[in-house]
Every structure is written in C-alpha cells, then in structure tokens.
Design an enzyme around this catalytic site. Structure first.
Site: not given
Length: 288
Positions: A35, A118, A136, A197, A206
DNA sequence: GAGCCGTGGCA
DNA sequence: TTGCCAAGGCT
C-alpha cells in the site's frame, strides 16, 4: 440506492487480476508495504519492487534494524522517496509500539508515519478482514459516476468514507470484497479516460450512464508542471545519492550539471529539511 | 483546503 | 510535445 455490491462482487470473483498482495496468506506486513508503494505509483511498476523489498526485509523489525538510507536506496525510482523514509519510520514505530506486529486497529494504523485514511483502512480490511470503507481514487470515480451521475469525482474529502459505507454489504467478508471490487472496477473498466461501459457489470444501474453521460465539469486538482520544477531537481539530487558509492557525494559535485544552480541548492536544502539527505564536512549523503 | 512531493507510460 | 494519470499523505 440500487444494489451495487451483488453485481460488483460477482464480477470481481471472475475478473480480478492476479496480483501478489491478493495471494492467500500474503501477510499484513506485505499488505502494508504494497500500500505504501501503491500510493500514486501504478501497479505495474510496484510489483517487482515489492517482491524484492519483502525478500530483503520480511518483517517490520528487519527493516527497522537497517538504516533509513538503505530504504531510500531500495526504493529506487518508484518516486516520492519520502514514502521510503516514512515506511522505515513506520517499521520502527511498529517494532517499538506494537511488538513488531502490524496493528489491526484503524486508529493505531493512522498513528503510524505515512499512513492516512486510505492506507489504514486498506490494511485493516485486506490484511485482517475487518469491515471499513476503503476509498481510493478508483473508488471515488466509480461512486461519482454510478451514484452521483458525475463524470469525474470531486477532490478527496472525508465524506467519501460515508459514501462508500452506504453501499457496503453488512458481512465483513462481503464488505472486503466489495472494497476491492470497486477499486478494481475503477482501475480496469471505469477508468478516467474512455471508460469501458460495454463490459461494466453495473452499467444497468449507473446514474451517470442513465443521465446520458453528462459533462458535469472537472473539479480535480491539476498537477504542477514537472519539467523544470523543484521536484525534478530534487529527483536529480536524490538519484545522484542513490547511485553514488556509500550513498555519498561531495556537495560541490551533486547534480553539478543541473542548469539552475540556485534551484539545485534549494533542492538540496529541502531534501535535508525532509530528512532525505544529510550534509556533513562538505559531503551530502542519504540519511544514516 | 491548497500546495507540494517523483517517475514513467500513454494519447 | 505536452498534459493526463497513477491503490495518497503531510504541512
């Protein structure tokens, strides 16, 4: 609010990339190191450095026992070298305050150097399986589009945690996968430019798509130009130190070819102020 | 909250 | 070539 978790989790189980930190039993230290490296650095550049790092320092105490200079050198060209220094400091703090074990509690994680909202939650969720919202840049973009019908997210803010919490499943294990799935979707499908998409598992729900992909403006912060910047000068100075024998260069020779001597000196001073370099007896070196 | 902090790939 | 973008955090 439509159910985003069910289709996202199902999609993730089929489409998640095979990444080192997703291997079973990768460990909290490995998760923590990954991370740190992933903060603003792309996955493809992190993977080889992560494996080398963990081979050299398999535990926080192993890293803590070495000099900060070694951490900065091993960091190589991953960028933002303060992260290497902060990771070393975090390792010392873990050794001294937590018996060498990466803490599980979010507040304890937040108290470590270089760990913010985060990273603290990413470790608690991905390494320990606890239930927290992990937000994030990818997740922010997915939520902005799917929930808020915006083309791009607003700048990061604390309310992002509540927004993710609102779509998180109840069960710890499901919540952990949902967190990872939102990030993965943003990284591979719901990308910043030219989102795909046609293969998105939540395109049917969406909000941005339903609204006809409106251009909702872009409030994101712009990065300052890098070419000719102080950051570039700092990078040149630090590269010289990394590459030098014993991580040590005469002050008069450091980045001597840099076109702007004042800027070079400013870079040296700021690196010293950050603890990334030390000056002594006419030499500049990495921190001992 | 805004500005700052590396590096490299890609359009 | 230039600008965008990348699993953020600190001051």
């Amino acid at each position: 609010m439509p159910d985003l978790a069910t289709p996202l989790i199902a999609w993730y189980r089929e489409n998640a990339r095979d990444l080192p930190w997703r291997r079973p039993g990768f460990g909290a230290w490995g998760t923590l190191v990954s991370e740190f490296m992933l903060q603003q650095t792309p996955v493809s550049r992190v993977v080889p450095h992560l494996e080398a790092w963990l081979e050299r320092w398999p535990t926080p105490s192993a890293l803590a026992a070495d000099a900060p200079a070694e951490a900065v050198r091993q960091w190589a060209n991953l960028g933002y070298p303060r992260r290497a220094l902060w990771l070393h400091r975090a390792a010392v703090e873990i050794r001294d305050r937590h018996g060498g074990v990466v803490p599980r509690d979010v507040d304890a994680l937040l108290a470590l150097t270089g760990i913010g909202d985060y990273t603290a939650r990413a470790v608690a969720v991905f390494a320990y399986g606890d239930r927290h919202p992990v937000v994030d840049t990818n997740t922010r973009r997915v939520l902005a589009r799917a929930v808020e019908a915006r083309a791009q997210p607003a700048p990061p803010a604390r309310r992002d945690l509540a927004a993710m919490e609102a779509v998180l499943p109840e069960a710890d294990a499901d919540a952990a996968v949902m967190n990872a799935a939102a990030m993965e979707l943003g990284a591979t499908v719901c990308v910043a430019r030219s989102p795909r998409c046609d293969v998105c598992p939540i395109s049917d729900r969406c909000a941005w798509r339903a609204a006809g992909y409106p251009d909702t403006g872009d409030n994101r912060r712009r990065q300052a130009r890098y070419e000719g910047s102080d950051r570039q000068a700092r990078g040149a100075v630090l590269r010289a130190l990394r590459d030098a024998p014993a991580h040590r260069v005469a002050l008069t020779d450091v980045a001597a070819d840099w076109p702007d001597a004042l800027q070079r000196d400013r870079a040296i001073d700021s690196l010293i102020a950050d603890g990334l370099a030390e000056a002594s007896e006419g030499y500049l070196s990495l921190p001992t």
